[in-house]
Write an enzyme that holds these catalytic residues in place. Structure first.
Site, PDB file in Angstrom:
ATOM      1  N   GLY A  71       0.826  -1.203   0.000  1.00 32.96           N
ATOM      2  CA  GLY A  71       0.000   0.000   0.000  1.00 32.96           C
ATOM      3  C   GLY A  71       0.865   1.259   0.000  1.00 32.96           C
ATOM      4  O   GLY A  71       0.546   2.253  -0.666  1.00 32.96           O
ATOM      5  N   THR A  72       1.956   1.210   0.734  1.00 32.92           N
ATOM      6  CA  THR A  72       2.842   2.378   0.834  1.00 32.92           C
ATOM      7  C   THR A  72       3.383   2.748  -0.547  1.00 32.92           C
ATOM      8  O   THR A  72       3.375   3.925  -0.938  1.00 32.92           O
ATOM      9  CB  THR A  72       4.003   2.054   1.809  1.00 32.92           C
ATOM     10  N   ASN A 150      -7.320   4.239   9.506  1.00 36.73           N
ATOM     11  CA  ASN A 150      -6.773   3.001  10.063  1.00 36.73           C
ATOM     12  C   ASN A 150      -6.692   2.999  11.585  1.00 36.73           C
ATOM     13  O   ASN A 150      -6.528   1.950  12.185  1.00 36.73           O
ATOM     14  CB  ASN A 150      -5.378   2.722   9.483  1.00 36.73           C
ATOM     15  N   GLN A 178      -7.487   0.006   4.116  1.00 38.42           N
ATOM     16  CA  GLN A 178      -8.253  -0.624   5.206  1.00 38.42           C
ATOM     17  C   GLN A 178      -9.605  -1.157   4.756  1.00 38.42           C
ATOM     18  O   GLN A 178     -10.172  -2.032   5.416  1.00 38.42           O
ATOM     19  CB  GLN A 178      -8.459   0.384   6.361  1.00 38.42           C
ATOM     20  N   SER A 198      -3.715  -3.130  -0.394  1.00 39.09           N
ATOM     21  CA  SER A 198      -2.615  -3.968   0.103  1.00 39.09           C
ATOM     22  C   SER A 198      -3.154  -5.314   0.565  1.00 39.09           C
ATOM     23  O   SER A 198      -4.101  -5.370   1.354  1.00 39.09           O
ATOM     24  CB  SER A 198      -1.948  -3.228   1.269  1.00 39.09           C
ATOM     25  N   ALA A 199      -2.541  -6.415   0.080  1.00 41.47           N
ATOM     26  CA  ALA A 199      -3.115  -7.755   0.298  1.00 41.47           C
ATOM     27  C   ALA A 199      -3.137  -8.191   1.762  1.00 41.47           C
ATOM     28  O   ALA A 199      -4.036  -8.912   2.175  1.00 41.47           O
ATOM     29  CB  ALA A 199      -2.317  -8.779  -0.523  1.00 41.47           C
ATOM     30  N   THR A 236      10.461  -7.543 -11.759  1.00 38.55           N
ATOM     31  CA  THR A 236       9.797  -8.818 -12.051  1.00 38.55           C
ATOM     32  C   THR A 236       8.669  -9.044 -11.042  1.00 38.55           C
ATOM     33  O   THR A 236       8.862  -8.871  -9.838  1.00 38.55           O
ATOM     34  CB  THR A 236      10.820  -9.974 -11.983  1.00 38.55           C
ATOM     35  N   CYS A 325       2.364   1.214  12.607  1.00 34.48           N
ATOM     36  CA  CYS A 325       3.531   1.969  12.180  1.00 34.48           C
ATOM     37  C   CYS A 325       3.986   2.948  13.253  1.00 34.48           C
ATOM     38  O   CYS A 325       5.144   3.278  13.335  1.00 34.48           O
ATOM     39  CB  CYS A 325       3.218   2.732  10.910  1.00 34.48           C
TER      40      CYS A 325
HETATM   41  N1  PLP Z   1      -2.721   2.975   4.201  1.00 31.88           N
HETATM   42  C1  PLP Z   1      -3.383   2.581   5.298  1.00 31.88           C
HETATM   43  C2  PLP Z   1      -4.693   3.231   5.625  1.00 31.88           C
HETATM   44  C3  PLP Z   1      -2.867   1.575   6.124  1.00 31.88           C
HETATM   45  O1  PLP Z   1      -3.532   1.203   7.214  1.00 31.88           O
HETATM   46  C4  PLP Z   1      -1.616   0.997   5.777  1.00 31.88           C
HETATM   47  C5  PLP Z   1      -1.001  -0.028   6.651  1.00 31.88           C
HETATM   48  O2  PLP Z   1      -1.210  -0.059   7.853  1.00 31.88           O
HETATM   49  C6  PLP Z   1      -0.976   1.426   4.600  1.00 31.88           C
HETATM   50  C7  PLP Z   1      -1.554   2.418   3.841  1.00 31.88           C
HETATM   51  C8  PLP Z   1       0.333   0.842   4.179  1.00 31.88           C
HETATM   52  O3  PLP Z   1       0.163  -0.426   3.615  1.00 31.88           O
HETATM   53  P1  PLP Z   1       1.421  -1.435   3.514  1.00 31.88           P
HETATM   54  O4  PLP Z   1       1.601  -1.999   4.876  1.00 31.88           O
HETATM   55  O5  PLP Z   1       0.982  -2.463   2.531  1.00 31.88           O
HETATM   56  O6  PLP Z   1       2.565  -0.635   3.041  1.00 31.88           O
END
Ligand code: PLP
Length: 377
Positions: A71-72, A150, A178, A198-199, A236, A325
């Site tokens: 997701g990041t 989140n 989320q 994000s999976a 890849t 985080c």
């Molecule tokens: N965005 C939100 C709202 C999240 O809660 C998170 C992860 O906690 C992310 C982005 C980041 O996702 P990833 O852990 O796959 O980098």
């Protein structure tokens, strides 16, 4: 029962069927999807089938889905692209986005104008203020607003936000990390240009995600190299994880309405039980307009010590103090401080998955009661 896992907003356990399809893929599909021989073509076919599955679930075209590492990365790719798009002159966002948005915006704030929309006390966007921001300046905006927060679960009306963006010709990006796999999402009905997912938040593997980029938009590659993902994300492809992600999303969406009812029952039961035991308990989550997986609790004063999460962990309750985080450091997150969480009380996020049950809620409340009696004795 010795432990419960109530930290599903940080990450979810991987579904066992997903592990099976990933294992099978690792064993049998080892060609590089960019190779032209039969091994490569087999891998490519499976890669495209995964893309099609995700696109079908969301009401998108397969060519609008791009695989990433998380997701990041998806959020970074979309936001940083705004700097290279000469049309976009400003970004409108919220002060309580995930750090993958919030820190990224801070780091580019010298290069582009960033504006923040007003929120209610539960972190939900004030649509009137968004319209004021959009109408007050005719220069083109990228609006980046998360679907659900989140930490406290506040749920934004992304359909109305998309309509407003469309009215003022702004582009709309939403961090749906989320909500993906937890709420029904139909991209045919939402005027949205970009999304990130994000999976590992929907019982898939960690280290894989995707972006939706509505045609005809294109992103300049954030990661350059061999021009995979139609030139928008080189490297890849992480085949087993992508296959696992598509399968996880299929499973997550197969009984989504039933799962939402179940999760809401769990959240309401937990809130009611806590209120009965501790009349002065509070909530950062508005149960009437929030993501079904999250309950953020303001603990009574007697729990106000820096060891609360550790004590809960020792009692067998895995939960978190904000987002995963920011929970490593014992400081109040930017989300809780922006939403004026009481500084003399501890806020704990309990986050659930469809695999949790009422017995686990009872176990958790009993452990909190035990903790209270130990603290007072
Ligand atoms: N965005 C939100 C709202 C999240 O809660 C998170 C992860 O906690 C992310 C982005 C980041 O996702 P990833 O852990 O796959 O980098």
């Amino acid at each position: 029962m010795n432990t419960v896992y109530f930290d599903n907003a940080a990450t979810t356990p991987v579904n066992s069927e997903v592990i099976d399809v990933m294992t099978d893929c690792l064993k049998t599909i080892y060609g590089n999807p960019s190779s032209s021989h039969s091994y490569g073509r087999d891998a490519k076919a499976i890669l495209e089938e995964s893309r099609r599955k995700i696109a079908n679930i969301l009401g998108a075209k397969p060519s609008e889905i791009f695989f990433t590492s998380c997701g990041t990365e998806s959020n970074n790719s979309i936001l940083r692209n705004a700097l290279q798009n000469d049309d976009i002159k400003r970004i409108i966002s919220t002060p309580i986005e995930h750090p993958s948005i919030y820190s990224t915006l801070n780091s580019i704030s010298n290069e582009i104008k960033i504006e923040y929309v007003k929120l209610d006390k539960y972190g939900v966007v004030n649509l009137e203020d968004l319209e004021n921001l959009l109408s007050s300046d005719s220069s083109k905006a990228l609006v980046s607003i998360m679907h659900a927060n989140n930490e406290v679960g506040g749920l934004n009306d992304i359909k109305s936000i998309g309509d407003l963006c469309d009215k003022y010709q702004a582009l709309f990006h939403s961090d749906m990390v989320q909500t993906m796999g937890h709420l029904p999402i139909n991209l045919k009905e939402i005027k949205i240009d970009f999304l990130a997912a994000s999976a590992h938040k929907f019982h898939g593997p960690k280290g894989v995600g995707f972006m939706f980029v509505r045609q005809p938009h294109k992103l300049n590659a954030f990661i350059t190299g061999g021009s995979q993902e139609r030139g928008m994300r080189s490297g890849t492809e992480n085949m087993a994880s992508i296959v696992g992600m598509a399968h996880a999303l299929e499973i997550a969406c197969s009984k989504i309405e039933e799962d939402i009812v179940h999760l809401n029952k769990l959240r309401h039961a937990m809130a009611e039980k806590l209120k009965m035991v501790f009349p002065n308990i509070g909530f950062m989550t508005n149960l009437d307009n929030s993501l079904c997986t999250i309950l953020s609790v303001i603990f009574p004063k007697e729990f106000s010590n820096d060891m609360l999460l550790f004590q809960l962990d020792m009692k067998g309750v895995a939960c978190s103090g904000g987002s995963a985080c920011s929970s490593g450091a014992n400081k109040v997150s930017h989300v809780l401080s922006h939403l004026n969480a009481p500084s003399d009380r501890k806020v704990v996020r309990f986050s659930f998955s469809k695999y949790n049950n009422l017995d686990e809620i009872n176990f958790c409340v009993d452990k909190i009661k035990e903790l209270a009696s130990e603290t007072s004795s």
